[in-house]
Design an enzyme around this catalytic site. Structure first.
Site, PDB file in Angstrom:
ATOM      1  N   HIS A  54       0.854  -1.192   0.000  1.00  0.00           N
ATOM      2  CA  HIS A  54       0.000   0.000   0.000  1.00  0.00           C
ATOM      3  C   HIS A  54       0.887   1.238   0.000  1.00  0.00           C
ATOM      4  CE1 HIS A  54       0.782  -0.570   4.279  1.00  0.00           C
ATOM      5  NE2 HIS A  54       0.273   0.612   4.574  1.00  0.00           N
ATOM      6  N   HIS A  56       1.372   3.961   1.962  1.00  0.00           N
ATOM      7  CA  HIS A  56       1.892   4.735   3.104  1.00  0.00           C
ATOM      8  C   HIS A  56       3.419   4.881   3.049  1.00  0.00           C
ATOM      9  CE1 HIS A  56      -1.950   4.019   5.700  1.00  0.00           C
ATOM     10  NE2 HIS A  56      -2.055   5.068   4.904  1.00  0.00           N
ATOM     11  N   ASP A  58       5.750   4.856   5.164  1.00  0.00           N
ATOM     12  CA  ASP A  58       6.620   3.929   5.893  1.00  0.00           C
ATOM     13  C   ASP A  58       6.696   2.556   5.209  1.00  0.00           C
ATOM     14  OD1 ASP A  58       3.904   3.666   6.760  1.00  0.00           O
ATOM     15  OD2 ASP A  58       4.566   2.502   8.493  1.00  0.00           O
ATOM     16  N   HIS A 110      -7.517  -0.730   5.430  1.00  0.00           N
ATOM     17  CA  HIS A 110      -6.476   0.166   5.955  1.00  0.00           C
ATOM     18  C   HIS A 110      -6.254   1.300   4.954  1.00  0.00           C
ATOM     19  CE1 HIS A 110      -2.842   1.330   8.089  1.00  0.00           C
ATOM     20  NE2 HIS A 110      -2.137   1.214   6.991  1.00  0.00           N
ATOM     21  N   ASP A 129      -0.319  -3.840   6.170  1.00  0.00           N
ATOM     22  CA  ASP A 129      -0.936  -3.320   7.392  1.00  0.00           C
ATOM     23  C   ASP A 129      -2.416  -3.699   7.485  1.00  0.00           C
ATOM     24  OD1 ASP A 129       1.473  -2.178   7.989  1.00  0.00           O
ATOM     25  OD2 ASP A 129       0.817  -0.100   7.738  1.00  0.00           O
ATOM     26  N   HIS A 167       4.320  -4.525  10.750  1.00  0.00           N
ATOM     27  CA  HIS A 167       4.749  -3.902  12.010  1.00  0.00           C
ATOM     28  C   HIS A 167       4.849  -4.916  13.150  1.00  0.00           C
ATOM     29  CE1 HIS A 167       4.243   0.419  10.872  1.00  0.00           C
ATOM     30  NE2 HIS A 167       3.345  -0.073  10.035  1.00  0.00           N
TER      31      HIS A 167
END
Ligand SMILES: [Zn+2]
Length: 239
Positions: A54, A56, A58, A110, A129, A167
């Site tokens: 995705h 994002h 990070d 998400h 995520d 994560h």
């Protein structure tokens, strides 16, 4: 396939996927290029591909630096703005590393374009995520109904499938899981295991479909309304 976790930022994992027969190495969700390049060099691996789940930062912040340093081909969700993307992935897209054939499923919630990469032969899935060990991602873009459906798709993979998440959130998730399912012995036992691992600064991933079916309240929710209540409660839960 050999899979190595490269820690980044405070709690991200960037996954290095190496296929020895072909000499290919893929990087999953490189939020940062430097630790990935260092680890690959240490192992004598040449990065040939970048896969994003995705958009994002990070998970994609290292895309352009990796491409510049290695010439790697970048594949990511078609529905999102992915820096340096060469290949646009959507439901049913194919993705290979050496002789391993991967496939893409769309798992919105998400983010709206979030995808998972599944290698059925190796029983491996990269889930970004969307699903975390004993938890799930926040609903930044999608609805509870979408996320519930996405989690159910992942939970429907063969039980031995290893799930690689983005994560290290397992301990906080385990505490919440124990709070909402106080009578679940599998959750209580896993909370202890996870606590011990984290006390030694060890990784708690990958998880497996079987473990998540037993210990992840978000996967165990029986409908999206039940899921939505859990997600809202978790958003303000302090363990
Ligand atoms: Zn994210």
């Amino acid at each position: 396939m050999e899979i190595i976790a490269v820690p980044a930022f405070t709690d991200n994992y960037i996954w290095l996927v190496h296929d020895a027969p072909s000499g290919e190495t893929a990087v999953v969700d490189p939020g940062d290029a430097a630790p990935v390049l260092a680890e690959a060099e240490r192992r004598g691996w040449t990065i040939t591909q970048v896969w994003n789940t995705h958009h994002h930062w990070d998970h994609t912040g290292g895309n352009l630096a990796l491409k510049q340093a290695t010439g790697a081909r970048i594949s990511g969700p078609a529905a999102e703005d992915i820096k340096g993307r060469d290949g646009a992935l959507s439901e049913g897209s194919a993705l290979d590393i050496g002789a391993h054939a991967g496939r893409v499923i769309e798992i919105p919630g998400h983010t709206l374009g979030h995808i998972a990469l599944i290698f059925d032969d190796a029983r491996i899935a990269f889930v970004g995520d969307t699903l975390f060990a004993m938890g799930c991602g926040r609903l930044f873009e999608g609805t509870a109904e979408q996320m519930f459906t996405s989690l159910q798709r992942l939970a429907g993979l063969p039980p031995e499938t290893a799930l690689y998440c983005g994560h290290e959130y397992t301990l906080a998730n385990a505490r919440f899981a124990a709070h909402v399912e106080p009578g679940n012995h599998a959750i209580a036992a896993r909370l202890q295991e996870v606590q011990a691992l984290r006390d030694n600064d060890e990784i708690t991933l990958p998880t497996s479909v079987a473990q998540e079916r037993e210990t992840n309240p978000f996967v165990r929710a029986t409908n999206w309304q039940e899921f939505a209540k859990l997600r809202t409660e978790k958003d303000s839960f302090r363990s």
